[in-house]
Design a protein around this motif. Structure first.
Motif, mmCIF file in Angstrom:
data_model
loop_
_atom_site.group_PDB
_atom_site.id
_atom_site.type_symbol
_atom_site.label_atom_id
_atom_site.label_comp_id
_atom_site.label_asym_id
_atom_site.label_seq_id
_atom_site.Cartn_x
_atom_site.Cartn_y
_atom_site.Cartn_z
ATOM 1 N N LEU A 20 -0.824 -4.915 -3.009
ATOM 2 C CA LEU A 20 0.208 -3.580 -2.166
ATOM 3 C C LEU A 20 0.353 -2.688 -2.945
ATOM 4 O O LEU A 20 1.290 -2.509 -3.593
ATOM 5 N N CYS B 166 -4.348 -3.145 -1.555
ATOM 6 C CA CYS B 166 -4.788 -2.510 -0.039
ATOM 7 C C CYS B 166 -3.314 -0.955 -0.264
ATOM 8 O O CYS B 166 -2.530 -1.188 -0.491
ATOM 9 N N THR B 167 -3.307 -0.495 1.149
ATOM 10 C CA THR B 167 -1.824 0.139 1.535
ATOM 11 C C THR B 167 -1.791 0.356 2.784
ATOM 12 O O THR B 167 -1.982 -0.578 4.078
ATOM 13 N N VAL B 168 -0.467 0.251 3.304
ATOM 14 C CA VAL B 168 0.130 -0.119 4.911
ATOM 15 C C VAL B 168 -0.681 0.635 5.445
ATOM 16 O O VAL B 168 -0.387 0.000 6.408
ATOM 17 N N ASP B 169 -1.026 2.222 5.292
ATOM 18 C CA ASP B 169 -1.851 2.418 6.225
ATOM 19 C C ASP B 169 -3.325 2.897 6.518
ATOM 20 O O ASP B 169 -4.116 2.973 6.657
ATOM 21 N N ALA C 150 -3.447 -1.921 5.631
ATOM 22 C CA ALA C 150 -2.740 -3.657 5.866
ATOM 23 C C ALA C 150 -3.518 -4.740 6.291
ATOM 24 O O ALA C 150 -2.761 -6.431 6.623
ATOM 25 N N GLU C 151 -4.535 -5.038 7.356
ATOM 26 C CA GLU C 151 -5.210 -6.149 7.895
ATOM 27 C C GLU C 151 -5.630 -7.545 6.906
ATOM 28 O O GLU C 151 -5.144 -8.440 6.839
ATOM 29 N N LEU D 153 -3.574 -7.656 4.456
ATOM 30 C CA LEU D 153 -2.198 -8.786 4.007
ATOM 31 C C LEU D 153 -2.473 -10.532 5.087
ATOM 32 O O LEU D 153 -1.906 -11.133 4.134
ATOM 33 N N LEU E 244 5.910 -0.688 6.809
ATOM 34 C CA LEU E 244 6.495 -1.723 5.503
ATOM 35 C C LEU E 244 6.908 -2.691 6.756
ATOM 36 O O LEU E 244 5.937 -4.196 6.223
ATOM 37 N N ALA F 233 4.040 -4.483 8.414
ATOM 38 C CA ALA F 233 3.245 -4.856 7.673
ATOM 39 C C ALA F 233 3.106 -5.985 7.508
ATOM 40 O O ALA F 233 2.230 -6.702 7.037
ATOM 41 N N LEU F 234 4.283 -5.924 6.770
ATOM 42 C CA LEU F 234 4.455 -7.151 5.428
ATOM 43 C C LEU F 234 4.672 -8.674 6.381
ATOM 44 O O LEU F 234 4.821 -9.514 6.205
ATOM 45 N N THR G 243 2.863 -9.447 8.816
ATOM 46 C CA THR G 243 1.478 -10.048 9.170
ATOM 47 C C THR G 243 0.943 -11.055 7.760
ATOM 48 O O THR G 243 -0.017 -11.861 7.809
#
Length: 354
Positions: free
Chosen positions: A17, A51-54, A72-73, A75, A102, A105-106, A108
């Protein structure tokens, strides 16, 4: 966003991430180390996804940004999630709270996913509550601030990394390489790790902890160091090596030797010596078929009982159990269960052996 479908469930997926303000060196470590890990037939042992958050590019601490292919998908598909060092703007480093995007996202991430931080990525794990009551480390320069912000975390600023089973943390910068190599070794043994280390042109393990890199007053040039005595001792681990003998070899008084040793290595001589003996014993248990009592003799523990005690204290297993898991002729252990549960492994708070 479109969900990512795993193409190969047999391969352990590592998701990295990248946060805004990520440090480029730490970001690149996982793909480099795990990307070089191959099985006996040349098959990749890991799949590394960044990946990144968005899903958008993120700024780095250098003069460039980084674009990634995933958001984030991914993750939710991670077997291991790695959070490299980043100077996250806003609340995280000031109040210990995750920014809302963030945190969402986390949320998930699947339960029992192996969680890893490199350097100040530990702030994210701590803000998630994953480090409460557990041992962890971070870059020595930030250790006091980290301790004040997260008082429930048992911070050890002297080690290169801490393996607490399903949560692992590393010190700054190159300690992330040490931790990633340790994970490879934990998953697939020393033979694969040595191959990866050669590919990265780094040692498969480093002696000592990050205490040796902390800024300290420079001793007078006329004062002799302990490096020569440490090298001498490593050739004689099968001998008793009492403290007065070590000090005499260094041509110092015992008190001076202890002080200089701590300054240079970050731990007292006795603790360092036990660690070297444990590391040597682990190497012999992995790479040889010597009986356990002979391993004990060759590493200076003298008896099987003493070896068993020190090995269990260091990594929580007996010599027989350790050999069964890590012997080079044994089948490589699974890198993770289908439900994302990491394999059972010893817990370490120091660099793994060769």
């Amino acid at each position: 966003m479109i969900a990512i479908v795993r193409k190969d469930r047999a391969r352990h997926r590592i998701v990295v991430l990248a946060l805004d303000g990520v440090i480029p060196f730490e970001l690149s470590i996982p793909s480099r180390v795990f990307g070089l890990a191959h099985g006996p037939d040349g098959e990749p042992l890991y799949e590394v996804v960044t990946c990144t958050v968005d899903g958008r590019p993120v700024r780095t601490t250098a003069d460039f940004s980084v674009a990634v292919d995933h958001g984030a998908e991914v993750l939710a598909t991670a077997d291991t999630l790695i959070i490299p060092a980043a100077h996250v703007p806003g609340t995280l480093h000031e109040s210990g709270r995750l920014p809302e995007p963030l945190a969402a996202a986390l949320a998930t991430v699947r339960p029992r996913t192996r969680m890893v931080s490199i350097c100040v990525g530990s702030y994210v794990l701590a803000a998630m509550g994953l480090l409460d009551g557990r041992p962890a480390t971070t870059h020595w320069h930030h250790a006091e601030h980290f301790r004040r912000l997260f008082p429930r975390v048992r911070v050890d600023p002297d080690v290169l990394f801490v393996d607490d089973g399903d949560v692992l943390t590393s010190a700054g910068a190159a300690a992330g390489v040490d931790l990633c190599l340790h994970i490879v070794r934990r998953d697939h043994g020393s033979e694969v790790t040595n191959q990866v280390a050669r590919g990265c042109v780094v040692p498969p393990w480093r002696e000592g902890g990050q205490a040796q890199y902390i800024e300290r007053p420079v001793p007078p040039p006329s004062t002799a160091g302990t490096a020569r005595t440490r090298a001498w001792a490593l050739e004689r681990l099968h001998e008793p090596l009492p403290l007065p003998e070590l000090a005499a070899h260094a041509r110092m008084s015992v008190r001076t030797f202890i002080r200089r040793f701590r300054e240079e290595v970050g731990m007292p001589p006795g603790q360092w010596l036990i660690r070297q003996r444990v590391d040597r014993a682990r190497h012999l248990l992995e790479a040889s078929d010597l009986p356990v009592d002979l391993v004990a003799h060759r590493t200076g523990f003298g008896t099987t009982a003493s070896l068993r005690h020190h090995l269990h204290t260091a990594i929580g297993v007996s010599p027989t159990a350790y050999r069964r898991t890590f012997h080079t002729n044994a089948s490589p252990p699974a890198s993770g269960r289908r439900d994302g549960t990491p394999p059972d492994r010893p817990r370490l708070s120091a660099p793994g052996p060769r």
